[in-house]
Scaffold this active site. Sequence first.
Site, PDB file in Angstrom:
ATOM      1  N   ILE B 112     -49.300 -43.336  13.880  1.00 24.79           N
ATOM      2  CA  ILE B 112     -47.912 -43.345  14.342  1.00 24.79           C
ATOM      3  C   ILE B 112     -46.936 -43.282  13.169  1.00 24.79           C
ATOM      4  CG2 ILE B 112     -47.867 -45.899  14.449  1.00 24.79           C
ATOM      5  CD1 ILE B 112     -46.039 -45.585  16.973  1.00 24.79           C
ATOM      6  N   CYS B 113     -45.806 -42.575  13.397  1.00 25.06           N
ATOM      7  CA  CYS B 113     -44.669 -42.616  12.475  1.00 25.06           C
ATOM      8  C   CYS B 113     -44.979 -41.881  11.170  1.00 25.06           C
ATOM      9  CB  CYS B 113     -44.267 -44.070  12.245  1.00 25.06           C
ATOM     10  SG  CYS B 113     -42.588 -44.322  11.654  1.00 25.06           S
ATOM     11  N   HIS B 114     -45.045 -42.585  10.036  1.00 22.94           N
ATOM     12  CA  HIS B 114     -45.374 -41.953   8.758  1.00 22.94           C
ATOM     13  C   HIS B 114     -46.884 -41.872   8.511  1.00 22.94           C
ATOM     14  CE1 HIS B 114     -41.163 -43.205   7.981  1.00 22.94           C
ATOM     15  NE2 HIS B 114     -41.127 -42.239   7.095  1.00 22.94           N
ATOM     16  N   PHE B 133     -43.080 -39.140  12.556  1.00 27.77           N
ATOM     17  CA  PHE B 133     -41.686 -39.393  12.189  1.00 27.77           C
ATOM     18  C   PHE B 133     -41.089 -38.065  11.691  1.00 27.77           C
ATOM     19  CE2 PHE B 133     -38.372 -41.528   9.523  1.00 27.77           C
ATOM     20  CZ  PHE B 133     -37.820 -42.305  10.531  1.00 27.77           C
TER      21      PHE B 133
END
Lengths: 187, 187
Positions: B112-114, B133
């Site tokens: 998730i995200c970075h 992200f």
Amino acid sequence: MANELRGRRVAILAADGVEQVELVQPRQAVEDAGAQTELVSIRSGEVQAMNQDIHPADRFPVDREVSQVNIDDYDALLLPGGAVNPDNLRQNAAAVAFVRDFVNSGKPVGAICHAPWSLVEADVVRGRTVTSFPSVRTDLRNAGGNVVDQEVVTDRGLVTSRGPQDLPAFNAKIVEEFAEGRHAVPG
Amino acid sequence: MANELRGRRVAILAADGVEQVELVQPRQAVEDAGAQTELVSIRSGEVQAMNQDIHPADRFPVDREVSQVNIDDYDALLLPGGAVNPDNLRQNAAAVAFVRDFVNSGKPVGAICHAPWSLVEADVVRGRTVTSFPSVRTDLRNAGGNVVDQEVVTDRGLVTSRGPQDLPAFNAKIVEEFAEGRHAVPG
């Protein structure tokens, strides 16, 4: 160093997460050589600097918002590192356009540590020889860069270094390149 | 959720800079479904979590060092975000090998995200449909990924989401995929 940057205007483009030493020392170096600097960011107010990426350090006043500046306002561009700083910049269309236009203009640019992520986002790495913090190198290669592991490397006015340990070499080289002025536009 | 992950062992690979909510909430979700989790990192001791990348939050005890674990020890891999966290992981050869081996084994992975930066470093993004992200998407595209902007996307056991706002969807999907177990190995 004499007064070789007298009258030159240097934009320092940075956002929250900038590595403090990479903001303060290169700014001091170009100011010691006679340049005027402005801290340009994606918002007005202040930029939160960090030490070693995760320890909050000082806050620095923003002089101008990137959406309200033009590359004609400056003679050179300085991009400090800190992982979160370019991570913020690359999400801002005006910041990315400013970096792209600056590099493509042939005016000198210095980028250290994680700052080359902003060059990746601006797609100005292709065919250039560059260095960076180790974590950024795969992204530079994937963006078409020729990545080397040296304290400082210069390719047609684009100066890059690996991190804080390279600041003495980086600072000396950006003063030299910023003094030379506009380089032949690549292409 | 019943007990669909009972007996499953989940490795959570993270380093200093991990976004706290992306560590805590997915761990709780898979533990609520019956899984056992271990926090695996590049060093023993503790991991420093952050809020919104630049505000230091809590510290979390490391269960095992990544150099001393094997993908056979786990049924699934969870990769939380936070910009500085994958930036640290991708500099560690054992961490990158662990991620590469895990994805290539067909065992389910959630990032998730970075966190997809670790997938870029492991070169396991090529030909996969993924999200992340916003700042990471150019790097994913340059690494050969098919990047989409959705709250959660799954490609042969690889689950990705954009950031904290997607945690409900991400948590539900990783429980589902981790319960399915090993997927057909791509390629």
